[in-house]
Design a protein around this motif. Structure first.
Motif, PDB file in Angstrom:
ATOM      1  N   VAL A 298      78.320 -17.539  36.061  1.00 37.52           N
ATOM      2  CA  VAL A 298      76.540 -17.197  36.605  1.00 37.52           C
ATOM      3  C   VAL A 298      76.813 -17.514  38.236  1.00 37.52           C
ATOM      4  CG1 VAL A 298      75.005 -16.833  34.298  1.00 37.52           C
ATOM      5  CG2 VAL A 298      75.262 -18.660  35.476  1.00 37.52           C
ATOM      6  N   ALA A 299      75.466 -17.375  38.715  1.00 39.48           N
ATOM      7  CA  ALA A 299      75.620 -18.113  39.994  1.00 39.48           C
ATOM      8  C   ALA A 299      74.339 -17.914  40.395  1.00 39.48           C
ATOM      9  CB  ALA A 299      76.746 -17.212  41.563  1.00 39.48           C
ATOM     10  N   TYR A 300      73.585 -19.176  41.022  1.00 42.02           N
ATOM     11  CA  TYR A 300      72.380 -18.537  42.282  1.00 42.02           C
ATOM     12  C   TYR A 300      72.167 -18.602  43.472  1.00 42.02           C
ATOM     13  CZ  TYR A 300      71.042 -23.481  40.979  1.00 42.02           C
ATOM     14  OH  TYR A 300      71.321 -25.228  41.029  1.00 42.02           O
ATOM     15  N   LEU A 301      71.564 -18.522  44.229  1.00 43.55           N
ATOM     16  CA  LEU A 301      71.165 -18.475  45.716  1.00 43.55           C
ATOM     17  C   LEU A 301      70.485 -20.272  46.019  1.00 43.55           C
ATOM     18  CD1 LEU A 301      71.972 -17.070  48.244  1.00 43.55           C
ATOM     19  CD2 LEU A 301      69.450 -16.018  48.386  1.00 43.55           C
ATOM     20  N   ASP A 302      71.018 -21.333  46.554  1.00 44.51           N
ATOM     21  CA  ASP A 302      70.387 -22.382  46.870  1.00 44.51           C
ATOM     22  C   ASP A 302      69.923 -22.097  47.556  1.00 44.51           C
ATOM     23  OD1 ASP A 302      70.532 -25.379  46.350  1.00 44.51           O
ATOM     24  OD2 ASP A 302      72.148 -25.267  47.892  1.00 44.51           O
ATOM     25  N   LEU A 303      68.753 -22.469  48.588  1.00 45.79           N
ATOM     26  CA  LEU A 303      67.944 -22.293  49.334  1.00 45.79           C
ATOM     27  C   LEU A 303      67.104 -23.361  49.475  1.00 45.79           C
ATOM     28  CD1 LEU A 303      65.277 -19.214  48.258  1.00 45.79           C
ATOM     29  CD2 LEU A 303      67.563 -19.336  49.803  1.00 45.79           C
ATOM     30  N   ASP A 304      67.321 -23.654  51.112  1.00 43.30           N
ATOM     31  CA  ASP A 304      66.824 -25.088  51.798  1.00 43.30           C
ATOM     32  C   ASP A 304      65.522 -26.312  51.225  1.00 43.30           C
ATOM     33  OD1 ASP A 304      67.840 -25.828  54.040  1.00 43.30           O
ATOM     34  OD2 ASP A 304      67.163 -24.315  55.195  1.00 43.30           O
ATOM     35  N   GLY A 305      65.362 -26.767  50.377  1.00 47.58           N
ATOM     36  CA  GLY A 305      64.787 -27.581  50.065  1.00 47.58           C
ATOM     37  C   GLY A 305      64.730 -28.945  50.746  1.00 47.58           C
ATOM     38  N   SER A 306      63.189 -29.452  49.620  1.00 47.91           N
ATOM     39  CA  SER A 306      63.229 -32.032  50.048  1.00 47.91           C
ATOM     40  C   SER A 306      64.760 -31.738  49.192  1.00 47.91           C
ATOM     41  CB  SER A 306      61.795 -31.883  49.754  1.00 47.91           C
ATOM     42  OG  SER A 306      61.882 -31.332  47.485  1.00 47.91           O
ATOM     43  N   GLY A 307      65.547 -31.980  48.521  1.00 47.17           N
ATOM     44  CA  GLY A 307      66.380 -32.286  48.105  1.00 47.17           C
ATOM     45  C   GLY A 307      67.850 -32.421  47.990  1.00 47.17           C
ATOM     46  N   VAL A 308      68.842 -33.054  48.080  1.00 51.42           N
ATOM     47  CA  VAL A 308      70.202 -32.100  47.467  1.00 51.42           C
ATOM     48  C   VAL A 308      71.344 -32.394  46.271  1.00 51.42           C
ATOM     49  CG1 VAL A 308      71.369 -33.948  48.854  1.00 51.42           C
ATOM     50  CG2 VAL A 308      72.501 -31.570  49.081  1.00 51.42           C
ATOM     51  N   GLU A 309      70.199 -32.527  45.325  1.00 46.97           N
ATOM     52  CA  GLU A 309      70.214 -33.420  44.218  1.00 46.97           C
ATOM     53  C   GLU A 309      71.764 -32.586  43.311  1.00 46.97           C
ATOM     54  OE1 GLU A 309      69.524 -37.004  43.691  1.00 46.97           O
ATOM     55  OE2 GLU A 309      68.758 -36.005  45.739  1.00 46.97           O
ATOM     56  N   THR A 310      71.339 -31.303  43.375  1.00 42.59           N
ATOM     57  CA  THR A 310      72.835 -30.424  42.657  1.00 42.59           C
ATOM     58  C   THR A 310      74.011 -30.357  42.774  1.00 42.59           C
ATOM     59  OG1 THR A 310      70.577 -29.046  42.096  1.00 42.59           O
ATOM     60  CG2 THR A 310      72.798 -27.872  41.626  1.00 42.59           C
ATOM     61  N   ILE A 311      73.518 -30.127  44.713  1.00 41.64           N
ATOM     62  CA  ILE A 311      74.883 -30.157  45.352  1.00 41.64           C
ATOM     63  C   ILE A 311      75.516 -31.736  45.155  1.00 41.64           C
ATOM     64  CG2 ILE A 311      76.080 -30.887  47.983  1.00 41.64           C
ATOM     65  CD1 ILE A 311      73.659 -27.982  48.317  1.00 41.64           C
ATOM     66  N   ALA A 312      74.690 -32.489  45.415  1.00 38.65           N
ATOM     67  CA  ALA A 312      75.966 -34.143  44.971  1.00 38.65           C
ATOM     68  C   ALA A 312      75.536 -34.105  43.338  1.00 38.65           C
ATOM     69  CB  ALA A 312      74.241 -34.743  46.321  1.00 38.65           C
TER      70      ALA A 312
ATOM     71  N   GLU B 166      59.090 -18.115  54.194  1.00 36.30           N
ATOM     72  CA  GLU B 166      57.413 -18.704  54.916  1.00 36.30           C
ATOM     73  C   GLU B 166      58.547 -19.635  55.949  1.00 36.30           C
ATOM     74  OE1 GLU B 166      54.185 -17.671  53.611  1.00 36.30           O
ATOM     75  OE2 GLU B 166      54.079 -15.766  52.837  1.00 36.30           O
ATOM     76  N   TRP B 167      58.220 -20.412  54.883  1.00 37.32           N
ATOM     77  CA  TRP B 167      58.722 -21.933  56.042  1.00 37.32           C
ATOM     78  C   TRP B 167      60.090 -22.082  56.657  1.00 37.32           C
ATOM     79  CZ3 TRP B 167      62.904 -25.284  55.730  1.00 37.32           C
ATOM     80  CH2 TRP B 167      62.865 -26.787  55.908  1.00 37.32           C
ATOM     81  N   ALA B 168      61.455 -21.321  56.101  1.00 39.11           N
ATOM     82  CA  ALA B 168      62.299 -21.009  57.172  1.00 39.11           C
ATOM     83  C   ALA B 168      62.523 -19.748  57.707  1.00 39.11           C
ATOM     84  CB  ALA B 168      63.626 -20.973  55.090  1.00 39.11           C
ATOM     85  N   GLU B 169      61.489 -19.121  57.804  1.00 32.33           N
ATOM     86  CA  GLU B 169      61.332 -18.026  58.256  1.00 32.33           C
ATOM     87  C   GLU B 169      60.960 -18.799  59.669  1.00 32.33           C
ATOM     88  OE1 GLU B 169      62.485 -14.775  59.559  1.00 32.33           O
ATOM     89  OE2 GLU B 169      62.700 -14.155  57.138  1.00 32.33           O
TER      90      GLU B 169
END
Length: 191
Positions: A53-67, A151-154
């Motif tokens: 499976v895969a999911y789209l990782d959008l801008d967010g407040s932290g980077v815990e999952t990636i780290a 909307e925030w990202a836009e």
């Protein structure tokens, strides 16, 4: 009661597609903070094959999952039914981070709906696919997706998103490396 599945059957795929929210859990190798993140936007999740499976990782407040994924790869994704028959589905596996600079990024990106603020794609090889009853999960109704993140990202231009990522996404709250400097450049295309 609970059952372990060898693959994501048509029934499980239909269940996943019907859920408006899913949860992602990761943890550092030793000590540190366990992270659990809710994810919305149903068009940001894709079943690639019977065990991937895969999911789209959008801008967010932290980077815990990636780290955490870059440190040890461990991830669990959970779906639960807030309507219809009770069910909880957990996908246990090994995840990896695919960033815009990776060769497979463009091909994977076509699997998702259009969203600004694309940071990466998380791909998970499922090692255990298990569901359980969910008898105590409450009934809740889904009204609509919140559009605030898009909307925030836009509203942010490329430099503002680059600055935000450099400040907030270079390392986890435990100091584990997240996005590298060359990975903080925002994708100039929508998913």
């Amino acid at each position: 009661m609970g059952k372990v599945h060898e693959k994501l059957s048509d029934r499980l795929r239909a269940f996943i597609e019907a859920q408006p929210v899913f949860f992602v859990a990761t943890a550092p190798e030793q000590g540190g903070h366990v992270n659990v993140s809710p994810k919305g936007y149903a068009d940001t999740f894709s079943v690639i094959d019977d065990t991937t499976v895969a999911y789209l990782d959008l801008d967010g407040s932290g980077v815990e999952t990636i780290a955490h994924l870059r440190q040890n790869g461990r991830i669990t994704i959970m779906f639960c039914a807030f309507s219809g028959p009770p069910n909880i589905l957990r996908l246990y596996g090994t995840g990896r981070v695919v960033t815009p600079g990776d060769a497979e990024f463009s091909g994977l990106l076509t699997r998702f709906g259009s969203h600004p603020g694309v940071r990466s794609i998380i791909v998970v090889d499922c090692e255990r696919i298990a569901d359980s009853c969910g008898f105590s999960v409450p009934f809740m109704s889904f009204d609509k997706d919140r559009t605030l993140l898009d909307e925030w990202a836009e509203r942010k231009d490329v430099q503002q998103r680059r600055t935000y990522r450099a400040k907030n996404n270079r390392e986890s709250i435990d100091g584990i490396a997240g996005l590298a400097p060359e990975e903080t450049d925002p994708v100039t295309q929508h998913s």
